[in-house]
Design an enzyme around this catalytic site. Sequence first.
Site, short mmCIF file in Angstrom:
data_model
loop_
_atom_site.label_atom_id
_atom_site.label_comp_id
_atom_site.label_asym_id
_atom_site.label_seq_id
_atom_site.Cartn_x
_atom_site.Cartn_y
_atom_site.Cartn_z
N ALA A 11 33.66 81.19 41.33
CA ALA A 11 34.39 82.22 41.68
C ALA A 11 34.69 83.69 41.74
O ALA A 11 35.80 83.59 41.66
CB ALA A 11 35.82 81.29 40.83
N GLY A 12 33.89 83.87 42.32
CA GLY A 12 33.37 85.60 42.41
C GLY A 12 33.56 85.70 43.69
O GLY A 12 34.74 85.32 43.99
N THR A 95 18.82 89.35 41.08
CA THR A 95 17.74 89.85 40.98
C THR A 95 16.50 89.18 39.35
O THR A 95 17.42 89.59 38.87
CB THR A 95 16.95 91.60 41.19
OG1 THR A 95 16.98 91.34 42.77
CG2 THR A 95 15.33 91.42 41.57
N PHE A 163 28.57 86.09 55.60
CA PHE A 163 28.40 87.37 56.38
C PHE A 163 29.73 88.83 56.19
O PHE A 163 29.47 89.56 56.59
CB PHE A 163 28.60 87.45 57.42
CG PHE A 163 27.09 86.67 58.17
CD1 PHE A 163 25.49 87.67 57.99
CD2 PHE A 163 26.82 86.06 58.63
CE1 PHE A 163 24.92 86.83 58.24
CE2 PHE A 163 25.67 85.30 59.10
CZ PHE A 163 23.64 86.00 58.54
N ALA A 165 32.03 91.26 54.49
CA ALA A 165 31.58 92.59 53.31
C ALA A 165 32.98 92.62 53.01
O ALA A 165 34.16 92.21 53.19
CB ALA A 165 31.57 94.22 54.65
N CYS A 277 24.58 93.08 47.53
CA CYS A 277 23.48 92.53 48.12
C CYS A 277 22.16 92.95 48.79
O CYS A 277 20.75 92.38 49.35
CB CYS A 277 24.42 91.80 50.12
SG CYS A 277 25.18 90.63 50.08
C1 UDX Z 1 26.82 93.91 53.08
C2 UDX Z 1 26.67 93.27 54.77
O1 UDX Z 1 27.24 94.23 55.27
C3 UDX Z 1 27.33 91.83 54.57
O2 UDX Z 1 27.66 91.49 55.96
C4 UDX Z 1 27.01 90.63 53.76
O3 UDX Z 1 27.65 89.37 53.53
C5 UDX Z 1 26.35 91.53 52.08
O4 UDX Z 1 26.69 92.10 52.25
P1 UDX Z 1 28.80 95.10 51.39
O5 UDX Z 1 27.68 95.36 50.58
O6 UDX Z 1 29.26 94.13 50.83
O7 UDX Z 1 28.41 93.92 52.53
O8 UDX Z 1 28.65 96.32 52.09
P2 UDX Z 1 28.36 97.13 53.25
O9 UDX Z 1 29.40 97.79 53.51
O10 UDX Z 1 27.23 95.79 53.92
O11 UDX Z 1 27.85 98.67 52.97
C6 UDX Z 1 26.53 98.15 51.88
C7 UDX Z 1 26.39 100.09 51.08
O12 UDX Z 1 25.54 100.78 52.40
C8 UDX Z 1 28.10 100.67 50.89
O13 UDX Z 1 27.17 101.10 49.50
C9 UDX Z 1 28.13 101.10 51.87
O14 UDX Z 1 28.83 102.32 50.98
C10 UDX Z 1 26.92 101.62 52.04
N1 UDX Z 1 27.04 102.82 53.58
C11 UDX Z 1 27.96 102.03 54.87
C12 UDX Z 1 26.47 103.64 53.76
O15 UDX Z 1 25.97 105.05 52.59
N2 UDX Z 1 26.50 104.47 55.40
C13 UDX Z 1 27.36 103.35 56.40
O16 UDX Z 1 27.08 103.68 57.18
C14 UDX Z 1 27.63 102.15 55.88
P1 ADP Z 2 28.87 86.51 44.43
O1 ADP Z 2 29.42 88.15 44.50
O2 ADP Z 2 27.92 86.59 45.19
O3 ADP Z 2 30.56 86.35 44.40
P2 ADP Z 2 29.88 86.71 41.92
O4 ADP Z 2 28.79 87.07 40.62
O5 ADP Z 2 31.41 88.13 42.38
O6 ADP Z 2 28.48 86.96 42.90
O7 ADP Z 2 30.28 84.74 40.99
C1 ADP Z 2 29.50 84.44 41.06
C2 ADP Z 2 30.48 83.03 39.91
O8 ADP Z 2 29.43 81.83 39.77
C3 ADP Z 2 30.81 84.12 38.51
O9 ADP Z 2 31.98 83.22 37.87
C4 ADP Z 2 30.07 82.98 37.60
O10 ADP Z 2 30.44 82.71 36.41
C5 ADP Z 2 29.95 81.06 38.63
N1 ADP Z 2 28.80 80.70 38.26
C6 ADP Z 2 27.69 81.13 37.60
N2 ADP Z 2 26.81 79.70 37.24
C7 ADP Z 2 27.59 79.20 37.21
C8 ADP Z 2 27.46 77.31 37.06
N3 ADP Z 2 26.08 76.78 37.17
N4 ADP Z 2 29.09 76.41 37.55
C9 ADP Z 2 30.32 77.69 37.72
N5 ADP Z 2 30.51 78.58 38.04
C10 ADP Z 2 29.34 79.10 37.76
#
Ligand code: UDX
Ligand code: ADP
Length: 467
Positions: A11-12, A95, A163, A165, A277
């Site tokens: 539920a993240g 990671t 995908f 953001a 990501c």
């Molecule tokens: C990213 C992808 O956009 C999304 O499609 C994927 O599913 C998850 O990863 P997110 O990490 O939520 O999404 O944010 P994003 O808007 O991509 O920004 C990533 C980082 O790049 C941020 O720190 C942002 O500030 C930075 N950024 C982005 C820049 O510094 N310059 C830019 O022009 C765009």
């Molecule tokens: P993301 O950005 O990928 O959604 P988060 O860290 O916000 O990542 O959310 C991942 C969630 O998955 C966390 O709330 C964590 O507690 C939950 N989680 C991890 N392993 C398990 C598991 N085996 N069963 C249920 N929940 C889990």
Amino acid sequence: MKIQSICCIGAGYVGGPTMAVIAKKCPDIKVTVVDLNEARIAAWNDEDVSKIPVYEPGLSEVVAEARGRNLFFSTDVDKAIDEAEMIFISVNTPTKTYGEGKGQAADLKWIELCARQIARVAKGDKIVVEKSTLPVRTASTLKDILKHTGNGMNFQILSNPEFLAEGTAVEDLMAPDRVLIGGDQTEEGLKAIDALVNVYARWVPRERILTTNVWSSELSKLTANAFLAQRVSSINSLSELCEHTEADVNEVSRAIGTDSRIGPKFLKASVGFGGSCFQKDILNLVYISRSYGLNEVADYWEQVIIMNDYQKKRFSKKIIKNLYNTVSGKKIAFLGWAFKKDTNDTRESAAIYVADHLLNEQSNVSVYDPKVTEQQIYTDLDYLGSRTPEENKESLKVVNDPYEVCKGAHAVAVLTEWDEFKTYDWQKIYDNMLKPAHVFDGRNIMDTKALRDIGFKVHAIGTADDN
Ligand code: UDX
Ligand code: ADP
């Protein structure tokens, strides 16, 4: 096949918003989001919807509409698995911090635990959907575990990468550029793909729903992020060149972005990209490439990360250099801690690394962020392990007022592009700072001319410093 019940494990930041939007758009499908973290589930169930644990514009309204109707949050993972026809796995895959592949490969521990749990609990056939970002070929691991530990049930594995953001999650989910669904190209696999296509087709035009084999889908997710991150590192590499010449990176970015083949998005120079990501996915790509012996491919993508680390370090060095080469004992105010605006997520935020570098130089850092909690800020710093938690508490202060945080500071550093920063009374901020007062704009959002007119020395990314 028409799906009637969905369960999502995790539920993240991904699972929460994605399931909320599916529940909103498909009121006849029962959607249950489960997590091991009880506090998190309690927060999702908080009567006051503004207290849900993920901050995203528009999300609390969606949750308010669907929660209790066909959207449920629970810690009873087994029950939810048992009841669902389709199970999304949306747990974190950070990671690895230990062992083989440390610092590069994704840690699949939680994914494996989920697979084993599904195998143990399932009493009927299930479609299992990978939602977390996973290394290519994870589906085969999942399949293997389900096949060998399951009770003889039939499992179809789909890859349906996210995908969205952060900061625009609800918008991205409601009107996605595309939805990608990968599955086995067998009769059973195609049926499973079709079942998921039918869920999204309730609100996404068919031509935007792409179907592929599993591996293409998994690899597309990693590489879409790698391409986006590469653009940011490319413009950031030019920002330093601009600072040494009379070019202005904002002008360069506008000029190249108007070429329709290049396009204007993701060309904003900054203190460096963050988020859960980009770095993780590129490291993954690097790791996979190296494991196939493709060293040139690995080196090529690794450079995107090297550039990003360099950019963060360069920003802190810029602060130190302009404060007469020492920040020891000096107060530096941070505006922003989140990795981008409109989110309370701080994973890999540039602010963490800039703060760490300045604290190593004995600076006193004060932080204000509109949505990030004090506890999160300390957790981020403590995780780096450069100092003890007590030392971090001593030298970094979290302040919940933007004017207070800047009081008595030598410099203000803008680390997140929150819109509200632009609306502050900067004359008032200036009056309460030590002189000369500096602004280091790590996001190039400020009106530099207006700040200079007040008397600030302004240092942005990709333009020459004021001296
Ligand atoms: C990213 C992808 O956009 C999304 O499609 C994927 O599913 C998850 O990863 P997110 O990490 O939520 O999404 O944010 P994003 O808007 O991509 O920004 C990533 C980082 O790049 C941020 O720190 C942002 O500030 C930075 N950024 C982005 C820049 O510094 N310059 C830019 O022009 C765009
Ligand atoms: P993301 O950005 O990928 O959604 P988060 O860290 O916000 O990542 O959310 C991942 C969630 O998955 C966390 O709330 C964590 O507690 C939950 N989680 C991890 N392993 C398990 C598991 N085996 N069963 C249920 N929940 C889990």
